[in-house]
Write a protein that holds these residues in place. Sequence first.
Motif, short mmCIF file in Angstrom:
data_model
loop_
_atom_site.label_atom_id
_atom_site.label_comp_id
_atom_site.label_asym_id
_atom_site.label_seq_id
_atom_site.Cartn_x
_atom_site.Cartn_y
_atom_site.Cartn_z
N ASP A 25 132.04 -25.66 -25.33
CA ASP A 25 130.59 -25.82 -25.32
C ASP A 25 130.15 -27.00 -24.47
N CYS A 26 130.94 -28.06 -24.43
CA CYS A 26 130.56 -29.30 -23.74
C CYS A 26 131.09 -29.29 -22.31
N GLY A 27 132.38 -29.50 -22.15
CA GLY A 27 133.03 -29.45 -20.85
C GLY A 27 132.63 -30.52 -19.85
N LEU A 28 132.11 -31.65 -20.32
CA LEU A 28 131.71 -32.71 -19.41
C LEU A 28 132.92 -33.36 -18.74
N ALA A 29 132.72 -33.83 -17.52
CA ALA A 29 133.77 -34.52 -16.77
C ALA A 29 133.37 -35.98 -16.62
N TYR A 30 134.22 -36.88 -17.13
CA TYR A 30 133.95 -38.32 -17.08
C TYR A 30 134.76 -38.95 -15.96
N PRO A 31 134.13 -39.73 -15.10
CA PRO A 31 134.86 -40.33 -13.97
C PRO A 31 135.83 -41.42 -14.43
N VAL A 32 136.86 -41.63 -13.63
CA VAL A 32 137.80 -42.72 -13.83
C VAL A 32 137.72 -43.58 -12.58
N ARG A 33 137.33 -44.82 -12.75
CA ARG A 33 137.17 -45.74 -11.60
C ARG A 33 138.14 -46.90 -11.74
N ASP A 34 139.00 -47.06 -10.76
CA ASP A 34 140.02 -48.11 -10.76
C ASP A 34 140.88 -48.07 -12.02
N GLY A 35 141.19 -46.86 -12.49
CA GLY A 35 142.04 -46.69 -13.66
C GLY A 35 141.32 -46.87 -14.99
N ILE A 36 140.00 -47.03 -14.96
CA ILE A 36 139.22 -47.27 -16.18
C ILE A 36 138.29 -46.07 -16.41
N PRO A 37 138.46 -45.36 -17.54
CA PRO A 37 137.58 -44.23 -17.84
C PRO A 37 136.15 -44.72 -18.12
N VAL A 38 135.18 -44.07 -17.50
CA VAL A 38 133.77 -44.39 -17.72
C VAL A 38 133.23 -43.33 -18.68
N LEU A 39 133.28 -43.63 -19.98
CA LEU A 39 132.91 -42.65 -21.00
C LEU A 39 131.45 -42.80 -21.41
N LEU A 40 130.58 -42.68 -20.43
CA LEU A 40 129.14 -42.70 -20.67
C LEU A 40 128.61 -41.31 -20.35
N VAL A 41 127.86 -40.73 -21.28
CA VAL A 41 127.32 -39.39 -21.08
C VAL A 41 126.43 -39.36 -19.84
N ASP A 42 125.71 -40.43 -19.57
CA ASP A 42 124.85 -40.49 -18.39
C ASP A 42 125.64 -40.46 -17.08
N GLU A 43 126.90 -40.86 -17.09
CA GLU A 43 127.75 -40.87 -15.90
C GLU A 43 128.55 -39.58 -15.76
N ALA A 44 128.57 -38.75 -16.79
CA ALA A 44 129.37 -37.52 -16.79
C ALA A 44 128.70 -36.43 -15.96
N SER A 45 129.53 -35.48 -15.53
CA SER A 45 129.02 -34.35 -14.78
C SER A 45 129.71 -33.07 -15.28
N ARG A 46 129.18 -31.96 -14.87
CA ARG A 46 129.83 -30.68 -15.18
C ARG A 46 130.93 -30.47 -14.14
N PRO A 47 132.15 -30.09 -14.57
CA PRO A 47 133.23 -29.89 -13.61
C PRO A 47 132.96 -28.69 -12.71
N ALA A 48 133.51 -28.74 -11.53
CA ALA A 48 133.31 -27.66 -10.55
C ALA A 48 134.10 -26.44 -10.90
#
Length: 60
Positions: free
Chosen positions: A37-60
């Motif tokens: 139902d969710c399927g959000l993709a959270y970016p990883v920047r410099d080895g650090i997961p950015v687990l903010l819903v506002d930063e997430a995107s739908r995967p391609a």
Amino acid sequence: MPVEASLIQILACPACHAPLEDRTASDPGELICTSGDCGLAYPVRDGIPVLLVDEASRPA
């Protein structure tokens, strides 16, 4: 840069609390929510997961 496996095991999607799948080997590196139902993709920047819903995107 990959995220440590021990960290992946304890992380969960902030939106729905489902486990996350490690796709840091791809470019761009991201953690994908395993919930159908969710399927959000959270970016990883410099080895650090950015687990903010506002930063997430739908995967391609």
